[in-house]
Design a protein around this motif. Structure first.
Motif, PDB file in Angstrom:
ATOM      1  N   CYS A   1      31.792  21.717  61.935  1.00 50.57           N
ATOM      2  CA  CYS A   1      31.361  22.429  61.095  1.00 50.57           C
ATOM      3  C   CYS A   1      31.611  23.657  61.728  1.00 50.57           C
TER       4      CYS A   1
ATOM      5  N   LYS B   1      31.091  27.700  61.444  1.00 53.27           N
ATOM      6  CA  LYS B   1      30.505  28.900  61.117  1.00 53.27           C
ATOM      7  C   LYS B   1      30.293  29.923  60.701  1.00 53.27           C
ATOM      8  N   SER B   2      29.748  31.299  60.689  1.00 50.25           N
ATOM      9  CA  SER B   2      29.714  32.534  61.071  1.00 50.25           C
ATOM     10  C   SER B   2      28.570  33.352  60.419  1.00 50.25           C
ATOM     11  N   GLY B   3      27.504  32.709  61.312  1.00 50.92           N
ATOM     12  CA  GLY B   3      26.187  33.700  60.445  1.00 50.92           C
ATOM     13  C   GLY B   3      26.312  34.699  60.913  1.00 50.92           C
TER      14      GLY B   3
ATOM     15  N   LYS C   1      28.488  39.265  61.310  1.00 56.71           N
ATOM     16  CA  LYS C   1      28.238  38.222  62.023  1.00 56.71           C
ATOM     17  C   LYS C   1      28.521  37.497  63.184  1.00 56.71           C
TER      18      LYS C   1
ATOM     19  N   ARG D   1      33.238  32.930  64.638  1.00 56.09           N
ATOM     20  CA  ARG D   1      33.085  31.015  64.027  1.00 56.09           C
ATOM     21  C   ARG D   1      32.897  30.361  65.224  1.00 56.09           C
TER      22      ARG D   1
ATOM     23  N   THR E   1      28.843  24.047  64.543  1.00 56.69           N
ATOM     24  CA  THR E   1      27.239  24.398  64.602  1.00 56.69           C
ATOM     25  C   THR E   1      26.431  23.261  65.153  1.00 56.69           C
TER      26      THR E   1
ATOM     27  N   ASP F   1      37.892  22.912  61.488  1.00 53.19           N
ATOM     28  CA  ASP F   1      36.572  22.884  60.598  1.00 53.19           C
ATOM     29  C   ASP F   1      35.908  21.476  59.910  1.00 53.19           C
TER      30      ASP F   1
ATOM     31  N   ARG G   1      33.956  19.365  57.618  1.00 55.33           N
ATOM     32  CA  ARG G   1      32.896  19.290  57.184  1.00 55.33           C
ATOM     33  C   ARG G   1      32.443  17.684  56.628  1.00 55.33           C
TER      34      ARG G   1
ATOM     35  N   CYS H   1      28.882  17.463  59.008  1.00 51.35           N
ATOM     36  CA  CYS H   1      27.731  18.110  58.554  1.00 51.35           C
ATOM     37  C   CYS H   1      26.937  17.568  57.255  1.00 51.35           C
TER      38      CYS H   1
ATOM     39  N   TRP I   1      19.659  20.897  56.944  1.00 52.95           N
ATOM     40  CA  TRP I   1      20.583  22.230  57.305  1.00 52.95           C
ATOM     41  C   TRP I   1      18.506  22.785  57.380  1.00 52.95           C
TER      42      TRP I   1
ATOM     43  N   SER J   1      17.539  22.024  60.724  1.00 54.10           N
ATOM     44  CA  SER J   1      18.752  22.022  61.854  1.00 54.10           C
ATOM     45  C   SER J   1      18.466  20.876  62.420  1.00 54.10           C
TER      46      SER J   1
END
Length: 401
Positions: free
Chosen positions: A264, A266-268, A292, A295, A298, A342, A344, A347, A370, A373
């Motif tokens: 999955c 992400k780009s936090g 951020k 990519r 997770t 990616d 999904r 997750c 989430w 975690s």
């Protein structure tokens, strides 16, 4: 009277003359003896030296007859060229990815349930489809037991899964900071009961610690690559629910891709505040505040293909470790020709999310919360998640047909 006394020599002078004569006699006789000794020694030395020179001449002449100068030079050149060739080969091997190596020599480690074939100290890596490493800690005994009671096969079923489907599942863990501590001994006992660990102490001498997760990830991939010739390598946390058959089917769709990174994505935000849990000490490397991350998958679960796992193994000493393990992994691949997938289904949330998707025919690969975690209070709740969101029992055994 005076003339008579003048012709006589006093006794004092007679004594002096006698002493002088005696001293001169001793001096002269000693010098003659020393000269004779020196002459004899000189003659003896010259005689021995002559014999040695004659012997040396004979040896040299014999050697020259046996090995001409041209042959000596020729043999030396051959040896020099061989050394240069060996150095070049070693340097080349160090730079290459060992993609075609079928055999890797390991140090001493115990053979768990016949997963590898031994030939002396050499170990033939067993071909499998995927190796799953479940990240766990010394304090995670109850989590491990909850996984054994839900989605992870045990005992003979675990061996059957490896033999028939090429799916290897292991808890991965290193050792404590104190050698042979009570924690290590407790884990030894648990391992003797279940035989479902890959001990990073045997392969990479990894010391457990929360801030060592990036190092542990590298150690796991390196250890797994040394032991199994797998198409995929998967890392999953011990508070995540996984459907193994669905995971196998998902990865099988990407078999033709040599370098694939699945999870999955992400780009936090890059957190620069020191009081936050996922604070990034090297935040300045990612630009101005508020930026951020690139990519990356997770960290609860992700999979990488064989070539990427080998890349990590070969280059582990120079791969930089960031504070967060999932960021580190993404950083290692960001400059390579890697396909990021990616997915999904890796997750999903815990019920009702995974339940609704299963009812719609989209069984999840993995489920967790989430907000935590992982599955919140996973020891108490994972059985409930499994009862609702688990795949059909036949899915795993019908996978990869």
């Amino acid at each position: 009277m005076k003339s008579r006394n003048r012709g006589k020599v006093s006794m004092r002078w007679i004594m002096v003359l006698c002493l002088i004569s005696f001293g001169l006699g001793i001096l002269f006789s000693n010098r003659m003896w020393i000269d004779l000794q020196l002459e004899d020694g000189f003659l003896f030395t010259r005689r021995r030296l002559g014999e040695f020179e004659a012997t040396l001449d004979d040896c040299v002449s014999d050697k020259v007859k046996l090995i001409p100068d041209e042959e000596v030079i020729k043999e030396f050149s051959k040896a020099h060229e061989a050394i240069q060739s060996l150095d070049s080969s070693v340097a080349k091997l160090r730079m290459e990815l060992p993609s075609n190596k079928k055999h890797r020599k390991l140090g001493n480690f115990e053979n768990l349930n016949g997963n590898s074939t031994f030939a002396g100290n050499a170990v033939l890596r067993k071909k499998v489809f995927m190796v799953i490493g479940i990240n766990t800690a010394f304090s995670g005994r109850r989590r491990r037991d909850s996984i054994r009671e839900t989605w992870m096969p045990r005992g003979k079923s675990l061996l059957q899964l490896e033999a028939e489907k090429g799916i290897v599942v292991r808890f991965m863990i290193g050792h404590s900071a104190t050698s042979n501590s009570i924690l290590d001994r407790a884990l030894d006992s648990e391992e003797g009961q279940h035989y479902d660990f890959i001990r990073l102490i045997i392969f990479k001498n990894h010391v457990e610690g929360y801030h060592e997760l990036s190092a542990k990830t590298k150690s796991f991939f390196a250890a797994a690559v040394e032991r199994w010739d797998a198409e995929f390598f998967v890392k999953v946390d011990d508070d995540v629910h996984v459907n193994l058959g669905t995971l196998a089917a998902t990865l099988a769709r990407h078999r033709s891709k040599p370098r694939v990174y699945i999870g999955c994505m992400k780009s936090g935000p890059v957190l620069h505040q020191k009081n936050l849990k996922y604070h990034e000490p090297e935040h300045w490397k990612f630009g101005d505040q508020g930026n951020k991350y690139f990519r990356h998958a997770t960290g609860q679960i992700y999979a990488i293909s064989r070539d990427l796992a080998k890349y990590v193994s070969v280059n582990q000493q120079i791969l930089h470790k960031y504070a967060n393990e999932d960021v580190s992994l993404g950083a290692w691949f960001i400059g390579l020709e890697v396909e990021h997938v990616d997915d999904r289904s890796m997750c999903c949330g815990t019920p009702p999310d995974c339940e609704q998707k299963a009812q719609a025919g989209n069984v999840c690969v993995a489920s967790f919360d989430w907000s935590c975690s992982g599955i919140c209070k996973s020891v108490e709740r994972i059985k409930g998640v499994h009862s609702i969101c688990a795949e059909d029992a036949s899915t795993l055994w019908n996978a990869l047909v």
